[in-house]
Write an enzyme that holds these catalytic residues in place. Sequence first.
Site, PDB file in Angstrom:
ATOM      1  N   LYS A  99      -0.472 -16.203   2.611  1.00  0.00           N
ATOM      2  CA  LYS A  99       0.266 -15.067   2.055  1.00  0.00           C
ATOM      3  C   LYS A  99       0.914 -14.261   3.185  1.00  0.00           C
ATOM      4  O   LYS A  99       0.278 -14.010   4.220  1.00  0.00           O
ATOM      5  CB  LYS A  99      -0.710 -14.197   1.261  1.00  0.00           C
ATOM      6  CG  LYS A  99      -0.118 -12.963   0.603  1.00  0.00           C
ATOM      7  CD  LYS A  99      -1.221 -12.220  -0.146  1.00  0.00           C
ATOM      8  CE  LYS A  99      -0.733 -10.937  -0.792  1.00  0.00           C
ATOM      9  NZ  LYS A  99      -1.828 -10.237  -1.518  1.00  0.00           N
ATOM     10  N   SER A 109      -0.567  -9.026  -5.857  1.00  0.00           N
ATOM     11  CA  SER A 109       0.488  -9.279  -4.887  1.00  0.00           C
ATOM     12  C   SER A 109       0.450 -10.673  -4.268  1.00  0.00           C
ATOM     13  O   SER A 109       1.287 -11.016  -3.432  1.00  0.00           O
ATOM     14  CB  SER A 109       0.384  -8.240  -3.758  1.00  0.00           C
ATOM     15  OG  SER A 109      -0.866  -8.334  -3.086  1.00  0.00           O
ATOM     16  N   SER A 139      -5.215  -8.149  -6.711  1.00  0.00           N
ATOM     17  CA  SER A 139      -4.125  -9.019  -6.261  1.00  0.00           C
ATOM     18  C   SER A 139      -4.498 -10.478  -6.055  1.00  0.00           C
ATOM     19  O   SER A 139      -3.629 -11.288  -5.742  1.00  0.00           O
ATOM     20  CB  SER A 139      -3.533  -8.469  -4.961  1.00  0.00           C
ATOM     21  OG  SER A 139      -2.829  -7.277  -5.217  1.00  0.00           O
TER      22      SER A 139
END
Length: 476
Positions: free
Chosen positions: A76, A151, A175
């Site tokens: 990520k 996210s 997230s």
Amino acid sequence: MPKMTTFSEYDGLGLAELVKTRAVTPGELVEAAIDRIEDHNPTLNAVVYKGFDDALRQATEPLPDGPFKGVPFLIKDLGISVAGWPRTHGSRFGNLIDAADSGLMARYRSSGVIALGKTNTPEYGITGTTEGARLGPCRNPWNPNHIAGGSSGGSASAVAAGMVPLAHASDGLGSIRIPAACCGLVGLKVTRDRNPNLPDGYDYAMGNVVDHVVSRTVRDSAAMLDVTGVPEPGAPYPAPPKDRPYLEEVSRSPGKLRIAWSSETPSGRPIDDEIQAALERTVALLTGLGHEVFERGLGVDYRALYASRGAAAAANFAAGMARLIEEVGREPEPDELEPLTWASLKAGRRQTGADVMRSLQETRMLNYKTLAAFEDIDVYLSPVMGTTVPEIGHIDPVNLEPKEVNRRQGRVFPFTPPFNFSGQPSMSLPLEMSANGLPIGMMFTAKFADEATLFRLAGQLEKEAPWAGRRPQVWG
């Protein structure tokens, strides 16, 4: 060897077994993953940095003899540093090239994975949808008109599309669990400080934020946590030790668990009928497996709990931005941050030391009530989301006013934050599907540091309600 057309049918441990038995080489796995990314990323926008040359080179070199030796992996684009790779945080401001791997990245490498690139994230990971001005919207493989969650939406979209079997993710208010629910994956928010990122991380929002992975199977999640979830020498707050490897827990019987369930929301507004029905089917499934299941909420004042965190969370964001501004050497220009980010930064800069300390004190005391709810139960069940997966644009941090973004987020994502505050392990499992063909995640939360119970229960549910055979729209 011919092109590996069955790559996406295997989980991470399955691919590693192929490498171990020399049925495939790491290079062949990397090439297969690159093919999947090139096929599906134009639609999904899940991978935002392609480190393919680095991955192909690494595949020819000696790899650590970890459980995922030779398995392609994605990182990520937030928080974790990868030597020589850009770090954008999903923002137009503060794009950097990192000189070295972060502590947790070194642990991922020790598992044997080969990093292929970085995945999409909203600006600074603020929202529960991955839609940003810098990186653009990430789309759901089950239906590209819908969000992949946030996210960690890029990681979840990539795994669900079969680009890689598992990918790095992080969770500060949901997230990991939210994108896992949106994309039909296993997503575990681990216990606070279970996965250290020293010497980096700066206490990760006072323990709210944790890193782990999203995966298609329970055993991949367990095996990776066995590698990464080891106390760092000198760690100030190491999580309590486990009894045995988590991978072993997946195949152990959970026994008869006491499971409380509820659909209560902080606002008191009912969840969507379709989510309520899915929750009740999950209750019936658990009851049929012999567990003691009963309806009971946490008994906490959600409004007070969420409000208590405001000043500390705002100040923490401002402190993180201050470090980034020091690295960049200047303040952001007006057009370099999205409206919600500007609002968050300005709010953080307004907080006083007394505001922050009161915020931390209030949250700490309210956490006692959350933890007390687990004194006589093993697991707490709720949905991950209050609605079915929304379409792209419904929660739009670029074009909507910040208050409206947060209002909509509160409606769609009401359940996940309390367990970031209390530090408990909490897992999303893809047990249900909506009428329009999108996944519905159920959230299972255990006592502090008790990932073992979650892995045992998840292993049981994976056998009884298998999701491995479901394939999203773009799978082909």
